[in-house]
Design a protein around this motif. Sequence first.
Motif, PDB file in Angstrom:
ATOM      1  N   GLN A   1      -8.267  -0.266 -13.938  1.00 42.45           N
ATOM      2  CA  GLN A   1      -7.067   0.148 -13.213  1.00 42.45           C
ATOM      3  C   GLN A   1      -6.775   1.634 -13.388  1.00 42.45           C
ATOM      4  OE1 GLN A   1      -6.978  -2.628 -11.180  1.00 42.45           O
ATOM      5  NE2 GLN A   1      -4.885  -1.939 -11.048  1.00 42.45           N
ATOM      6  N   LYS A   2      -7.068   2.173 -14.542  1.00 38.97           N
ATOM      7  CA  LYS A   2      -6.749   3.585 -14.800  1.00 38.97           C
ATOM      8  C   LYS A   2      -7.664   4.546 -14.044  1.00 38.97           C
ATOM      9  CE  LYS A   2      -9.629   3.980 -18.834  1.00 38.97           C
ATOM     10  NZ  LYS A   2      -9.711   4.042 -20.252  1.00 38.97           N
TER      11      LYS A   2
ATOM     12  N   GLN B   1      -0.173  -2.566  -9.008  1.00 37.38           N
ATOM     13  CA  GLN B   1      -1.345  -2.211  -9.813  1.00 37.38           C
ATOM     14  C   GLN B   1      -1.048  -2.291 -11.305  1.00 37.38           C
ATOM     15  OE1 GLN B   1      -4.335  -2.006  -8.491  1.00 37.38           O
ATOM     16  NE2 GLN B   1      -3.333  -2.369  -6.539  1.00 37.38           N
TER      17      GLN B   1
ATOM     18  N   ASN C   1      -8.898   4.610 -10.616  1.00 36.55           N
ATOM     19  CA  ASN C   1      -8.389   5.067  -9.323  1.00 36.55           C
ATOM     20  C   ASN C   1      -7.236   4.242  -8.804  1.00 36.55           C
ATOM     21  OD1 ASN C   1     -10.161   7.247  -8.857  1.00 36.55           O
ATOM     22  ND2 ASN C   1     -11.783   5.819  -8.300  1.00 36.55           N
ATOM     23  N   TYR C   2      -7.017   3.081  -9.385  1.00 36.12           N
ATOM     24  CA  TYR C   2      -6.037   2.166  -8.818  1.00 36.12           C
ATOM     25  C   TYR C   2      -4.625   2.395  -9.312  1.00 36.12           C
ATOM     26  CZ  TYR C   2     -10.297  -0.217  -7.503  1.00 36.12           C
ATOM     27  OH  TYR C   2     -11.525  -0.495  -6.992  1.00 36.12           O
ATOM     28  N   LEU C   3      -4.482   2.769 -10.554  1.00 36.14           N
ATOM     29  CA  LEU C   3      -3.157   2.919 -11.148  1.00 36.14           C
ATOM     30  C   LEU C   3      -2.789   4.391 -11.261  1.00 36.14           C
ATOM     31  CD1 LEU C   3      -0.806   1.377 -12.398  1.00 36.14           C
ATOM     32  CD2 LEU C   3      -1.964   1.498 -14.583  1.00 36.14           C
TER      33      LEU C   3
ATOM     34  N   PHE D   1       2.806  -0.076  -4.320  1.00 34.48           N
ATOM     35  CA  PHE D   1       1.444   0.025  -4.831  1.00 34.48           C
ATOM     36  C   PHE D   1       1.392   0.166  -6.352  1.00 34.48           C
ATOM     37  CE2 PHE D   1      -2.405   2.449  -5.873  1.00 34.48           C
ATOM     38  CZ  PHE D   1      -3.368   1.621  -5.310  1.00 34.48           C
ATOM     39  N   GLN D   2       2.171   1.083  -6.882  1.00 33.11           N
ATOM     40  CA  GLN D   2       2.121   1.352  -8.318  1.00 33.11           C
ATOM     41  C   GLN D   2       2.596   0.146  -9.123  1.00 33.11           C
ATOM     42  OE1 GLN D   2       4.104   4.979  -9.369  1.00 33.11           O
ATOM     43  NE2 GLN D   2       3.049   5.141 -11.306  1.00 33.11           N
TER      44      GLN D   2
ATOM     45  N   ASN E   1      -5.323  -8.313 -15.855  1.00 40.94           N
ATOM     46  CA  ASN E   1      -6.723  -8.103 -16.254  1.00 40.94           C
ATOM     47  C   ASN E   1      -6.881  -8.132 -17.771  1.00 40.94           C
ATOM     48  OD1 ASN E   1      -7.532  -7.825 -13.605  1.00 40.94           O
ATOM     49  ND2 ASN E   1      -7.625  -5.588 -13.673  1.00 40.94           N
TER      50      ASN E   1
ATOM     51  N   LEU F   1       0.813  -1.217   0.000  1.00 37.92           N
ATOM     52  CA  LEU F   1       0.000   0.000   0.000  1.00 37.92           C
ATOM     53  C   LEU F   1       0.845   1.264   0.000  1.00 37.92           C
ATOM     54  CD1 LEU F   1      -2.763  -1.084   2.533  1.00 37.92           C
ATOM     55  CD2 LEU F   1      -2.855  -1.096   0.044  1.00 37.92           C
TER      56      LEU F   1
END
Length: 194
Positions: free
Chosen positions: A77-78, A57, A80-82, A53-54, A64, A49
Amino acid sequence: MGIHVENRGWGYPLVIGSAGLALLFPFIIRESYRLRRYVAFLDPWKEPLDSGFQVIQGLVAFANGGLLGVGIGKGLQKMNYLPAAHTDYIFAAIGEEFGFIGTGLVVILFTMWAWRCFKVYKQAPSPFLRTLLWGLVISVLLPFFINVGGVTKLLPLTGMPLPFMSYGGSSLLMMWIRVGLIVRITKEIVGTPS
Protein backbone atom coordinates in the motif's frame (compact mmCIF):
# COMPACT_ATOMS: atom_id res chain seq x y z
CA MET A 1 -27.90 26.33 37.99
CA GLY A 2 -24.41 26.63 36.50
CA ILE A 3 -21.76 24.13 35.56
CA HIS A 4 -19.69 23.24 38.59
CA VAL A 5 -16.05 22.58 37.63
CA GLU A 6 -14.31 23.62 40.85
CA ASN A 7 -11.15 21.65 41.65
CA ARG A 8 -11.30 19.78 38.37
CA GLY A 9 -8.44 20.64 36.06
CA TRP A 10 -10.11 18.94 33.11
CA GLY A 11 -13.51 20.65 33.50
CA TYR A 12 -12.71 24.01 31.92
CA PRO A 13 -11.03 22.64 28.78
CA LEU A 14 -13.87 20.12 28.36
CA VAL A 15 -16.57 22.79 28.51
CA ILE A 16 -14.61 25.25 26.35
CA GLY A 17 -13.67 22.54 23.82
CA SER A 18 -17.27 21.36 23.45
CA ALA A 19 -18.52 24.90 22.95
CA GLY A 20 -15.67 25.58 20.50
CA LEU A 21 -16.56 22.54 18.38
CA ALA A 22 -20.19 23.63 18.23
CA LEU A 23 -19.15 27.12 17.13
CA LEU A 24 -16.57 25.89 14.60
CA PHE A 25 -18.84 23.38 12.83
CA PRO A 26 -20.32 25.97 10.40
CA PHE A 27 -16.79 27.05 9.45
CA ILE A 28 -15.75 23.45 8.88
CA ILE A 29 -18.50 22.73 6.37
CA ARG A 30 -18.20 26.09 4.59
CA GLU A 31 -14.96 25.23 2.75
CA SER A 32 -15.30 22.63 0.02
CA TYR A 33 -12.13 20.68 0.87
CA ARG A 34 -13.20 20.39 4.51
CA LEU A 35 -16.66 19.28 3.48
CA ARG A 36 -15.15 16.66 1.14
CA ARG A 37 -13.15 15.21 4.05
CA TYR A 38 -16.29 15.00 6.13
CA VAL A 39 -18.22 13.33 3.29
CA ALA A 40 -15.32 10.90 2.77
CA PHE A 41 -15.50 10.08 6.46
CA LEU A 42 -19.22 9.31 6.28
CA ASP A 43 -19.11 7.25 3.08
CA PRO A 44 -15.69 6.83 1.40
CA TRP A 45 -17.14 4.34 -1.11
CA LYS A 46 -19.36 7.06 -2.61
CA GLU A 47 -16.32 8.48 -4.43
CA PRO A 48 -13.71 5.70 -4.16
CA LEU A 49 -11.30 7.24 -6.68
CA ASP A 50 -11.57 10.80 -5.39
CA SER A 51 -12.26 11.95 -1.84
CA GLY A 52 -12.62 8.44 -0.43
CA PHE A 53 -9.45 7.03 -1.99
CA GLN A 54 -7.11 7.65 0.93
CA VAL A 55 -9.56 6.35 3.53
CA ILE A 56 -10.23 3.17 1.57
CA GLN A 57 -6.54 2.49 0.93
CA GLY A 58 -5.80 2.94 4.63
CA LEU A 59 -8.43 0.36 5.51
CA VAL A 60 -7.03 -1.98 2.83
CA ALA A 61 -3.58 -1.63 4.43
CA PHE A 62 -4.98 -2.72 7.79
CA ALA A 63 -6.81 -5.62 6.13
CA ASN A 64 -3.64 -6.74 4.32
CA GLY A 65 -1.70 -6.71 7.59
CA GLY A 66 -4.04 -9.01 9.47
CA LEU A 67 -2.77 -10.18 12.84
CA LEU A 68 0.99 -10.42 12.25
CA GLY A 69 1.51 -8.22 9.18
CA VAL A 70 3.19 -8.92 5.86
CA GLY A 71 6.71 -8.18 7.11
CA ILE A 72 9.07 -5.23 7.31
CA GLY A 73 9.38 -3.51 3.93
CA LYS A 74 6.91 -5.85 2.23
CA GLY A 75 3.85 -3.60 2.43
CA LEU A 76 2.38 -2.79 -0.98
CA GLN A 77 0.00 0.00 0.00
CA LYS A 78 2.82 2.44 0.75
CA MET A 79 4.29 2.07 -2.75
CA ASN A 80 1.67 3.82 -4.87
CA TYR A 81 -1.73 3.17 -3.38
CA LEU A 82 -1.62 4.96 -0.05
CA PRO A 83 -0.84 8.67 -0.37
CA ALA A 84 1.19 10.15 2.49
CA ALA A 85 2.10 6.74 3.91
CA HIS A 86 5.19 8.24 5.53
CA THR A 87 3.34 11.15 7.15
CA ASP A 88 -0.39 11.10 7.94
CA TYR A 89 -0.91 7.41 7.18
CA ILE A 90 2.15 5.93 8.87
CA PHE A 91 -0.14 4.10 11.29
CA ALA A 92 -1.79 2.29 8.34
CA ALA A 93 1.65 1.40 6.95
CA ILE A 94 2.60 0.02 10.38
CA GLY A 95 -0.67 -1.92 10.39
CA GLU A 96 0.11 -3.50 7.03
CA GLU A 97 3.71 -4.43 7.77
CA PHE A 98 3.41 -5.34 11.47
CA GLY A 99 -0.28 -6.24 11.66
CA PHE A 100 -2.61 -5.86 14.59
CA ILE A 101 0.21 -6.84 16.93
CA GLY A 102 2.36 -3.92 15.72
CA THR A 103 -0.39 -1.31 15.92
CA GLY A 104 -1.42 -2.67 19.30
CA LEU A 105 2.17 -2.32 20.50
CA VAL A 106 2.21 1.33 19.39
CA VAL A 107 -1.01 1.99 21.33
CA ILE A 108 0.37 0.13 24.38
CA LEU A 109 3.58 2.19 24.32
CA PHE A 110 1.63 5.46 24.23
CA THR A 111 -0.62 4.16 27.03
CA MET A 112 2.37 3.23 29.19
CA TRP A 113 3.90 6.66 28.60
CA ALA A 114 0.62 8.39 29.50
CA TRP A 115 0.27 6.25 32.65
CA ARG A 116 3.79 7.17 33.74
CA CYS A 117 3.04 10.85 33.18
CA PHE A 118 -0.19 10.47 35.16
CA LYS A 119 1.72 9.00 38.10
CA VAL A 120 4.08 11.98 38.02
CA TYR A 121 1.09 14.32 37.74
CA LYS A 122 -0.39 12.87 40.94
CA GLN A 123 2.88 13.59 42.79
CA ALA A 124 3.19 17.21 41.62
CA PRO A 125 3.36 19.53 44.64
CA SER A 126 2.02 22.68 42.95
CA PRO A 127 -0.98 23.43 40.74
CA PHE A 128 1.32 25.15 38.24
CA LEU A 129 3.44 22.03 37.67
CA ARG A 130 0.32 19.83 37.45
CA THR A 131 -1.27 22.13 34.89
CA LEU A 132 1.91 22.44 32.85
CA LEU A 133 2.47 18.69 32.85
CA TRP A 134 -1.18 18.03 32.00
CA GLY A 135 -1.07 20.48 29.08
CA LEU A 136 2.14 19.03 27.66
CA VAL A 137 0.91 15.45 27.88
CA ILE A 138 -2.42 16.34 26.26
CA SER A 139 -0.58 18.20 23.47
CA VAL A 140 1.17 14.89 22.65
CA LEU A 141 -1.77 12.52 23.15
CA LEU A 142 -4.38 14.58 21.30
CA PRO A 143 -2.56 14.39 17.93
CA PHE A 144 -2.06 10.66 18.56
CA PHE A 145 -5.80 10.07 19.04
CA ILE A 146 -6.73 12.34 16.11
CA ASN A 147 -4.30 10.58 13.77
CA VAL A 148 -5.23 7.05 14.83
CA GLY A 149 -8.93 7.94 14.76
CA GLY A 150 -8.65 9.39 11.26
CA VAL A 151 -6.64 6.50 9.85
CA THR A 152 -8.97 3.88 11.33
CA LYS A 153 -12.05 5.82 10.15
CA LEU A 154 -13.28 6.62 13.64
CA LEU A 155 -12.83 10.37 13.01
CA PRO A 156 -12.72 12.54 9.89
CA LEU A 157 -9.24 13.00 8.39
CA THR A 158 -7.39 16.10 9.53
CA GLY A 159 -3.85 15.66 8.27
CA MET A 160 -2.49 15.41 11.81
CA PRO A 161 0.87 13.58 11.98
CA LEU A 162 1.39 10.64 14.33
CA PRO A 163 3.66 11.88 17.16
CA PHE A 164 7.27 10.63 17.00
CA MET A 165 6.61 8.45 13.95
CA SER A 166 5.40 10.57 11.05
CA TYR A 167 7.94 12.18 8.75
CA GLY A 168 8.24 15.91 9.23
CA GLY A 169 10.69 18.29 10.81
CA SER A 170 8.60 20.88 12.64
CA SER A 171 6.12 18.44 14.19
CA LEU A 172 8.85 16.08 15.33
CA LEU A 173 10.93 18.93 16.74
CA MET A 174 7.98 20.31 18.72
CA MET A 175 7.10 16.86 20.07
CA TRP A 176 10.65 16.33 21.33
CA ILE A 177 10.66 19.79 22.92
CA ARG A 178 7.47 18.83 24.76
CA VAL A 179 9.02 15.56 25.90
CA GLY A 180 12.11 17.43 27.09
CA LEU A 181 9.92 19.72 29.18
CA ILE A 182 8.04 16.71 30.57
CA VAL A 183 11.35 15.06 31.53
CA ARG A 184 12.48 18.26 33.25
CA ILE A 185 9.20 18.55 35.16
CA THR A 186 9.47 14.88 36.14
CA LYS A 187 12.96 15.50 37.47
CA GLU A 188 11.63 18.48 39.49
CA ILE A 189 8.78 16.44 40.96
CA VAL A 190 10.27 12.99 41.47
CA GLY A 191 13.94 13.87 41.61
CA THR A 192 16.79 11.69 40.50
CA PRO A 193 17.18 8.29 42.14
CA SER A 194 20.29 7.97 44.28
